[in-house]
Design an enzyme around this catalytic site. Sequence first.
Site, PDB file in Angstrom:
ATOM      1  CB  ALA A 159      -0.696  -0.079   1.293  1.00  0.00           C
ATOM      2  CE  LYS A 210       1.572 -12.091   0.262  1.00  0.00           C
ATOM      3  NZ  LYS A 210       1.464 -10.917   1.116  1.00  0.00           N
ATOM      4  CB  VAL A 298      -3.744  -8.145  11.243  1.00  0.00           C
ATOM      5  CG1 VAL A 298      -3.645  -9.561  10.739  1.00  0.00           C
ATOM      6  CG2 VAL A 298      -5.005  -7.588  12.125  1.00  0.00           C
TER       7      VAL A 298
END
Length: 352
Positions: A159, A210, A298
């Site tokens: 992001a 991943k 998180v």
Amino acid sequence: MVFSGILVTRRNLVSREIIAVLGAGSWGTALANVAAENGHIVRLWSHRAEQVDEINETHRNTKYLGEHPINEGVIAVADMKQVVADADLVLSVVPTKATREVARQLVTILKETNHKVVVMAATKGIEPVTYKRISEMLAEEIPCKYLGGLGIIAGPSHAEGVIKHDPTLITAVSSDLAVAKYVQNVLSNQIFRVYTNTDVVGSEIGAALKNVIAIGAGALESLGYDANAKAALFTRGLAEISRLGQAFGANPITFMGLAGVGDLFATATSVYSRNYRAGVQLGQGKQLSDVVADMGMVIEGISTTKVAHELAQKKHVEMPITSAMYRVIYDNEDVKNVMQLLMGRPVSQEGK
């Protein structure tokens, strides 16, 4: 539109859509920003009133994206009904553990408004205990009569890079190619390029697992290992992700693409990656509880490590790196010793 010297030009041919983004964390905000820059009507849902006020008043989301400006077309709203009531496309960008609850709230609203929406998940994780992928969770919670389409968004896309207009490639994935193409058209522009894929299983497994390898990469960094060790971890990590994916019917080619090696590289090498940063701290000897508290957000790879370890046992798939990270995270074994044990495993033929 010009940002940081880069001309942002829409490529999409669809009409001006109403986009509901559920989850105002870093990735949800960045996706909302892309959609707004493309000229769509964008509403971003957050359950935190102070976050809603900050986004609407200052066009910033400082907790997640610092001082990077957010397009003024992104309107934050605390009432989910106002966000999704007339939406064409819903992007679900909440943590794995919140996916079902948010989906149930969405269904309640769709029942009242009696309309269909396309739902795309942009969360990368697998549900503990049930071992359900995000799209499976949504399919269980949202009746077909309210779904105009279902899929996921995956690929190498921090992001923090997207909000700064770092050229980014992702993939819109749905078993219905028309749905994937719709999302491709909605989100694509000159610096945010969207491909399509129909392998939902492989894309979701690659996107989730991943994070496990990224924790290992962070641990290698803190232990002082160099390029050789990192290349070995990436390569063999991708091999075991692919093995597990194929055990569930995934297309092996998917793991060579954006949702596979692309996402793995970005997540396992960038300081923007929470999983990588968590691995660095674990490699420094910090306790897991302290790592989680320090992150403040998180870390999907923590729970995914346990899920992947259990799935490997159920499917009889050899996943030594995942097993190693499980022992570090859940058995509190020393990272350096675990890495040495990995290197001491019996040698074998590549491709096995």
